[in-house]
Design an enzyme around this catalytic site. Structure first.
Site: not given
Length: 625
Positions: A11, A15, A251, A298
């Site tokens: 990946g 991260a 966003s 959220r």
């Protein structure tokens, strides 16, 4: 372990890149595998910002408050040791990124600017316009390129991670991967491997995730012995716009800069929104949550929008959709703060949101669940012990996970702008953990018998040869569409056990139909259908984990909402003042304040529950009124 060992990071997002930096700065060799060019990793899509209690605005913010907001927002299901470590590291991470050259917005005085995000009353989110993820990703990639130029990092872009290579004891000593252009399969020996592969958004068909985010790597790791934790906790972002291929995120920064959510008070009102006077608009979040207003967490905002549209029939034109309105904010301010979001809406919808309210509806966005990882907690500070090999480790020795692929940081619901922070923090502690693990091994992976690697490679060569010969009547892309439809319908905002049971049955039927697929393409170069057919099986496995975990958790917590098992509304505004309600809440919390653990079995996921570690902060009910 030799002075310079070789590691693999899967990946190329935040991260993965931070893990790579920590490994390379310790003097080691790193192979970075990425499905796409690193700069196209899904982290590039993040818009709003990164959290840290820097307190430049003099509001009295502190990492302890950040810890409380994060744990409370996640309904006290997050790994509290990792959360405290992350929140205390956050200010330093933001200043580190600033020194790396991230173009953060600044105040007129030249200080870093911060905006508010949901679930907090403090301006805690540093941002670079509305393209923060892109700026952070590019900054970290520049650092990785330094090590790449020194020969310490080798990037393998357009390579897909297929699975682990293990020794006799079950220790991960490397990986098998496939070049998506030539379809070559090869092994990568490694002292330790980190999966930083993002979330499983495409299990839900259309989501705000990039279309590469199938969750295939986490699914395969789970099948090979890693535990999958809290799979049922799926975040649906309250504000997205639909597209034929995927959903586009609007966003939370839009609301952080003053955007307001509303619908006409008159049901079925079809007037142009600019013609509807203020007195005839229903700002339902502001009315119900006067303290947090449009910046409730959220999961709360999502359920309110869902209720307004589906239960009350008050959606725009009687359909799914509410207004997200920034027309009261000067266009110059919008372009300075959130121009990227404005441009996305304008490009894909055709209206200029600076002058016409946006039409939005919740969409699948993030997975709080993921591969279960462990930490070694310092008994004095209740933060992860620096350099412990336990940090970010999965159940497979030598296999680590970081970022959205792990389950540690967000509990039942992620607070906005904590995702970029958790990605970077997990990489910062995961890299040193991998080095410590390798130092503790008596035999290096490089010295392991070649047979382990040859056998693993042959397994995958045989598997793809078998898939290539599949010529049944089923289309893998149709199966994926059916999976996405049933997951979105039954495993997102509102959940009912009868529908979840049918979802599990449907997934098992799809798994049976997978055995009769037609691979569609038997080519030997850039065969996307071949790769996707294999990925689809891993998606089905994760879908079954998510649906089964949701079926068995008979409560409402964070993003997991079951009306049949929800507590009644307390009689007082502050639920702590209603003794009867508090008794019910304590009973429910004591029963379900546990981590869902899924263990792979051929007949379906085996679900158990793990007690949470000793808490850093005593739990309390969430309320935002």
């Amino acid at each position: 372990m030799a002075a310079a060992a070789r590691f693999t990071v899967v990946g190329g997002g935040l991260a993965g890149l931070m893990t790579t930096i920590k490994l390379a700065e310790a003097g080691h060799q790193v192979d970075v595998l990425s499905l796409v060019p690193v700069k196209r990793s899904h982290s590039v899509c993040a818009q709003g910002g990164i959290n840290g209690a820097v307190n430049t605005k003099g509001e009295g913010d502190h990492p302890d408050i950040h810890v409380k907001d994060t744990l409370r927002g996640g309904d006290f299901l997050a790994e509290q040791t990792s959360v405290k470590g992350m929140c205390y590291a956050a200010p330093g991470i933001i200043y580190l990124l600033d020194r790396m050259g991230v173009t953060f917005n600044r105040t007129p005085e030249g200080l870093l600017d911060f905006r508010r995000f949901g679930g907090t009353l403090h301006n805690r989110t540093a941002f670079a316009g509305a393209t923060t993820g892109q700026q952070l990703l590019y900054a970290l990639d520049e650092q990785v390129r330094r090590y790449e130029a020194e020969g310490k990092v080798t990037k393998y872009e357009y390579w897909e991670w297929l699975g682990t290579v293990k020794d006799e004891s079950g220790r991960c000593i490397g990986s098998v991967a496939m070049d998506l252009r030539t379809m070559e399969i090869r092994t990568f020996p490694a002292e330790a491997v980190c999966l930083a592969t993002g979330g499983p958004g495409i299990v839900f068909g259309r989501s705000t995730n990039s279309i590469i985010n199938t969750g295939t790597a986490a699914g395969r790791a789970y099948m090979e012995g890693a535990l999958y934790a809290n799979g049922e906790f799926i975040q649906v972002h309250p504000t997205s716009i639909p597209g034929e291929d995927k959903l586009r995120l609007m966003s939370e920064s839009v609301r952080g800069e003053g955007g307001r959510v509303w619908v006409p008070k008159k049901k079925g009102d079809t007037r142009n929104p600019r013609e509807i006077p203020e007195s005839e608009r229903w700002y339902f979040l502001e009315e119900k949550y006067p303290k947090y207003k449009n910046l409730v967490p959220r999961d709360v905002a999502t359920r309110e929008i869902f209720m307004v549209c589906r239960d009350l029939g008050m959606g725009l034109g009687g359909r799914d959709g509410v207004y997200l309105d920034v027309t009261h904010i000067p266009a110059k301010t919008l372009d300075a703060k959130i121009k990227g979001v404005m441009e996305i809406y304008e490009k894909f919808v055709g209206d200029d949101p600076r002058h016409t309210p946006m039409v939005i509806f919740p969409g699948m966005h993030y997975s709080m669940g993921g591969l279960h990882v462990s930490f070694e907690s310092d008994p004095r500070t209740h933060t992860p012990v620096d350099g412990s090999p336990v940090n970010q480790s999965t159940r497979i020795p030598g296999l680590y996970a970081a970022g959205e692929a792990d389950s540690a940081f967000h509990g039942a619901n992620r607070l906005g702008a904590n995702s970029l922070l958790s990605c970077i923090y997990s990489g910062m502690i995961g890299g040193p953990a991998m080095v410590a693990f390798a130092k503790n091994q008596t035999t290096s992976a490089a010295a392991m018998p070649e047979k382990h690697f040859a056998d693993a490679k042959k397994y995958w060569q045989d598997r793809f040869a078998t898939i290539k010969q599949m010529n049944g009547a089923e289309n893998p892309y149709q199966l994926a569409k059916e999976l996405g439809d049933v997951m979105t319908e039954n495993c997102t905002v509102v959940r009912y056990n009868d529908r979840l049971k049918k979802t599990v049955e449907r997934i098992r039927d799809l798994k049976d139909r997978w055995n009769r697929v037609n691979v569609l393409d038997t080519g030997v170069v850039a065969n996307r259908a071949l790769s996707y057919t294999n990925q689809l099986w891993n998606m089905l496995e994760l879908g079954e984990v998510i649906a089964t975990s949701a079926l068995l958790r008979d409560e409402s917590r964070g993003a997991h909402y079951k009306p049949d098992f929800s507590l009644p509304e307390p009689k007082t505004k502050d639920p702590r003042e209603d003794p009867s309600w508090m008794d019910q809440w304590r009973t429910r919390h004591e029963k379900w304040a546990k981590t869902t653990i899924a263990t792979y079995a051929s007949q379906g996921p085996q679900i158990s529950y793990q007690d949470l570690p000793t808490p850093v902060l005593d739990p309390e009910p969430r309320w935002y009124a």
